[in-house]
Design a protein around this motif. Structure first.
Motif, mmCIF file in Angstrom:
data_model
loop_
_atom_site.group_PDB
_atom_site.id
_atom_site.type_symbol
_atom_site.label_atom_id
_atom_site.label_comp_id
_atom_site.label_asym_id
_atom_site.label_seq_id
_atom_site.Cartn_x
_atom_site.Cartn_y
_atom_site.Cartn_z
ATOM 1 N N PRO A 23 0.839 -1.204 0.000
ATOM 2 C CA PRO A 23 0.000 0.000 0.000
ATOM 3 C C PRO A 23 0.871 1.250 0.000
ATOM 4 C CG PRO A 23 -0.023 -1.043 2.159
ATOM 5 C CD PRO A 23 0.670 -1.988 1.239
ATOM 6 N N TYR A 68 -5.543 1.350 0.868
ATOM 7 C CA TYR A 68 -6.453 0.359 1.446
ATOM 8 C C TYR A 68 -6.406 -0.940 0.648
ATOM 9 C CZ TYR A 68 -8.257 4.013 4.466
ATOM 10 O OH TYR A 68 -8.356 5.001 5.410
ATOM 11 N N SER A 69 -6.703 -2.052 1.344
ATOM 12 C CA SER A 69 -6.591 -3.362 0.722
ATOM 13 C C SER A 69 -7.639 -3.546 -0.360
ATOM 14 C CB SER A 69 -6.737 -4.460 1.778
ATOM 15 O OG SER A 69 -8.019 -4.399 2.373
ATOM 16 N N ASN A 94 -2.978 -5.370 -6.457
ATOM 17 C CA ASN A 94 -3.596 -5.853 -5.222
ATOM 18 C C ASN A 94 -2.687 -5.423 -4.073
ATOM 19 O OD1 ASN A 94 -4.736 -7.231 -3.100
ATOM 20 N ND2 ASN A 94 -4.862 -9.190 -4.147
ATOM 21 N N THR A 95 -3.189 -4.580 -3.180
ATOM 22 C CA THR A 95 -2.349 -4.078 -2.093
ATOM 23 C C THR A 95 -2.258 -5.107 -0.973
ATOM 24 O OG1 THR A 95 -4.281 -2.919 -1.202
ATOM 25 C CG2 THR A 95 -2.773 -1.649 -2.560
ATOM 26 N N GLU A 96 -1.030 -5.289 -0.473
ATOM 27 C CA GLU A 96 -0.785 -6.214 0.629
ATOM 28 C C GLU A 96 -0.441 -5.432 1.888
ATOM 29 O OE1 GLU A 96 3.943 -6.990 -0.265
ATOM 30 O OE2 GLU A 96 2.523 -8.622 -0.466
ATOM 31 N N LYS A 97 -0.342 -6.128 2.991
ATOM 32 C CA LYS A 97 -0.149 -5.498 4.294
ATOM 33 C C LYS A 97 -0.988 -4.237 4.373
ATOM 34 C CE LYS A 97 2.886 -4.455 8.071
ATOM 35 N NZ LYS A 97 4.244 -4.403 8.622
ATOM 36 N N ALA A 98 -2.278 -4.426 4.283
ATOM 37 C CA ALA A 98 -3.200 -3.304 4.154
ATOM 38 C C ALA A 98 -3.147 -2.397 5.369
ATOM 39 C CB ALA A 98 -4.625 -3.831 3.967
ATOM 40 N N SER A 198 6.200 -1.408 4.432
ATOM 41 C CA SER A 198 5.145 -0.585 3.834
ATOM 42 C C SER A 198 5.749 0.730 3.386
ATOM 43 C CB SER A 198 4.005 -0.331 4.830
ATOM 44 O OG SER A 198 4.362 0.666 5.758
#
Length: 230
Positions: A23, A68-69, A94-98, A198
Motif C-alpha cells: 500500500p 487500502y486493501s 492488489n495491495t498487501e499489508k493493508a 510498507s
C-alpha cells in the motif's frame, strides 16, 4: 507489468491477474520518446466494479498505489501529441499489508498534563493541559524528508528510538499557504516513524515555541516511548 495488457476489451481487462504491491507503493511507467513527436504525457483512470472511470493522480510518470486493501484496475493512456499518437494499457494491482492491519496503542503513562485522544487506532490528537497542540497521523513515506508537511522548513533533525521503532525528529518552521485567509508562522516538533514493510509512516507533531521548546521536546520523547504498534 505485462505488456500483453495493451488493447484489451473491458471485460478481459477486469479478468486480468493482479500484481501484488505494498500500500502506498510508487508505480512507475515511462514510455520512450519518439523523434518528431512531443514528449509522452500520461493519464491514469481507476475503474470501479460498475465500469465507471475516475481520474487518478499522476506524478510525472508514476502513481502511488491505494493505501487500502483490495484489487484495483487502472487504465493508462499515453499520448505523444502532434497527431493521433496514443496507446492505452490496462493494469491491476492488489495491495498487501493493508492499512487496516496497522494500528497504534498506548503502552505507558504520559507525562503530567499531557493526554492523547486516539480516533480509532491510526490517528489522534495530542493535548497539553486540555488544549489540542498536536496530532498523530498516518502519512506516505518514501525515505529522507518525504513525509514532512507542506509549508515547512527544517531547522534541525535528529535520529531517535521510539516505541514505534527508529524515527527522525524534526524542528520545523511552519507557515500557512499564501491563499489562506489566516496568515501565521509557528514552530513545530515533527516526528516521522516509518512502518516496516510498507510505504507508510506515523507522523507525530506538537506545536511549540521558544519558551516551551525544551519541555515540549522532553514530552515528545516520553509520548513516543508510550506509543507502540498493535
Amino acid at each position: 507489468m505485462d505488456n500483453s495488457n495493451f488493447g484489451l476489451e473491458m471485460n478481459d481487462a477486469m479478468a486480468l491477474p493482479a500484481d501484488v504491491v505494498k500500500p502506498g507503493a510508487r508505480i512507475d511507467f515511462k514510455a520512450a520518446e519518439v523523434m518528431g513527436l512531443d514528449k509522452p504525457s500520461y493519464k491514469v483512470q481507476l475503474v470501479d466494479e460498475n465500469k465507471e472511470f475516475t481520474d487518478y493522480p499522476v506524478d510525472n510518470h508514476s502513481i502511488v498505489a491505494p493505501y487500502y486493501s483490495g484489487e484495483y484496475l487502472f487504465n493508462l493512456e499515453i499520448t505523444w501529441g502532434n497527431g493521433n499518437h496514443q496507446i492505452f494499457y490496462w493494469f491491476k494491482v492488489n495491495t498487501e499489508k493493508a492499512i487496516e492491519q496497522i494500528g497504534l496503542k498506548i503502552n505507558d503513562s504520559l507525562p503530567g498534563g499531557w493526554n492523547i485522544n486516539l480516533n480509532g487506532d491510526k490517528e489522534g490528537q495530542i493535548l497539553k493541559n486540555g488544549k489540542v497542540v498536536g496530532r498523530i497521523e498516518m502519512v506516505g513515506y518514501y525515505g529522507d524528508n518525504s513525509s514532512l508537511p507542506n509549508h515547512s522548513s527544517i531547522v534541525r533533525r535528529e535520529d531517535i528510538v521510539s516505541g514505534l521503532g527508529n524515527a527522525k525528529m524534526y524542528i520545523l518552521d511552519r507557515d500557512m499557504p499564501a491563499a489562506s485567509p489566516e496568515q501565521r508562522t509557528w514552530t513545530e516538533l515533527y516526528v516521522v516513524a516509518p512502518i516496516s514493510d510498507s510505504s507508510l509512516a506515523f507522523g507525530v507533531s506538537i506545536e511549540t515555541d521558544d519558551f516551551s521548546m525544551n519541555s515540549d521536546m522532553a514530552a515528545m520523547r516520553n509520548i513516543l516511548q508510550s506509543l507502540a504498534l498493535k
